[in-house]
Scaffold this active site. Sequence first.
Site, PDB file in Angstrom:
ATOM      1  CB  CYS A 101      -3.192  -4.746   1.666  1.00 52.41           C
ATOM      2  SG  CYS A 101      -2.013  -3.476   2.160  1.00 52.41           S
ATOM      3  CB  CYS A 199      -5.322   2.385  -1.501  1.00 46.84           C
ATOM      4  SG  CYS A 199      -4.272   0.932  -1.766  1.00 46.84           S
TER       5      CYS A 199
END
Length: 396
Positions: A101, A199
């Site tokens: 990410c 997440c």
Amino acid sequence: MKILAAMSGGVDSAVAAARAVDAGHEVVGVHLALSRMPGTLRTGSRGCCTLEDSMDARRVCSQLGIPFFVWDFSERFKEDVVDDFISEYEAGRTPNPCMRCNEKIKFAALLERAVQLGFDAVVTGHYARVITNEDGNRELHRAATWAKDQSYVLGVLTHEQLKHAWFPLADTPSKDEVRAEAAERGFSVAKKPDSYDICFIPEGDTRAWLGDHIQLRPGLIKDTAGNVLGEHPGSQAYTVGQRKGLALGRPAPDGKPRFVLEVRPKENEVIVGSRELLAVDEIRGIRATWAGVPVAEAAEFLAREPELGARSAEFEVTSQVRAHADPVPGIAHMEWAENQDAGQEGQLRLETVVRLQGPLSGVAPGQTMVLYQGTRVLGQSTISRAYSLAREDINA
């Protein structure tokens, strides 16, 4: 300067943005919408980038009197992070989605758009330092306080990206001080829990999530001598160092617990053994990137034509393979080797090789190895294999 503040909705990014405003810069806040389910709400400390986080970020920007935007990067996040996570597990590796990410979204897609829009730098709430050395090159270094240092997860940043990165919390001695500052500024996120876990798997059950996204095939669990000890529901659901969930039914001859030593996706096998066999002596990494200018030994080697077996000069490093792990000293070199990946056999690939000079256990292919010299982050690579001299079955 014109600054883009990446607002996660947490206390760190809020204070970082506030400090950028205090410094007199023109600041714009942006929250990244990464979830394919925009109505998702946060559950305690699990997950990030939710609707709740977006609203928290908006409130902070309103208090600071700066513009606020939400940028939808959900499609790119799915392709570069979620799909990569799935494909890595399918290949028997253990990926780090937070590293991907940072690499693909927060410091590639975000920074690319920021520069296109005329911003000079991107501010985040990470605890790390960027300095300019005597040659005018930017370097990434550990934060002032070891306990909060986040340089490991930023090891994917390139020289060009470091030119546009600013971390205002670099010299802050503690998270308590950041929370106190947020409370003094009247930010509602002052006591907000830190996020943890993956997440896009907010429930925290990675095995169950993988079962919904990967076709798991039952296979065998073996010891290092090749003896069959049991069966597993799918090798992709296991990772090196794992102890729980083996369900072997009978203890080892010495009565000690067994651990996953290796996952072999081609054979769909899980190899187990004693804790001692988790010890690693040498690590090989692929897909290396450099956080700034490469060290001289690597730079000289990379300037040559690729040749099978060619090696760079050695250089001293410390290696870190997890965000909060202790670094281990070692001697590193770069090497051109034959690619063993499916469909790429016979091709050359560049490997980062580190011979460790200290204890390190439970290293899994797919993890990220970040190399340091002192406080400076040299760069990172994805671990392709970790060797143990005690493993006769793979060193015969």
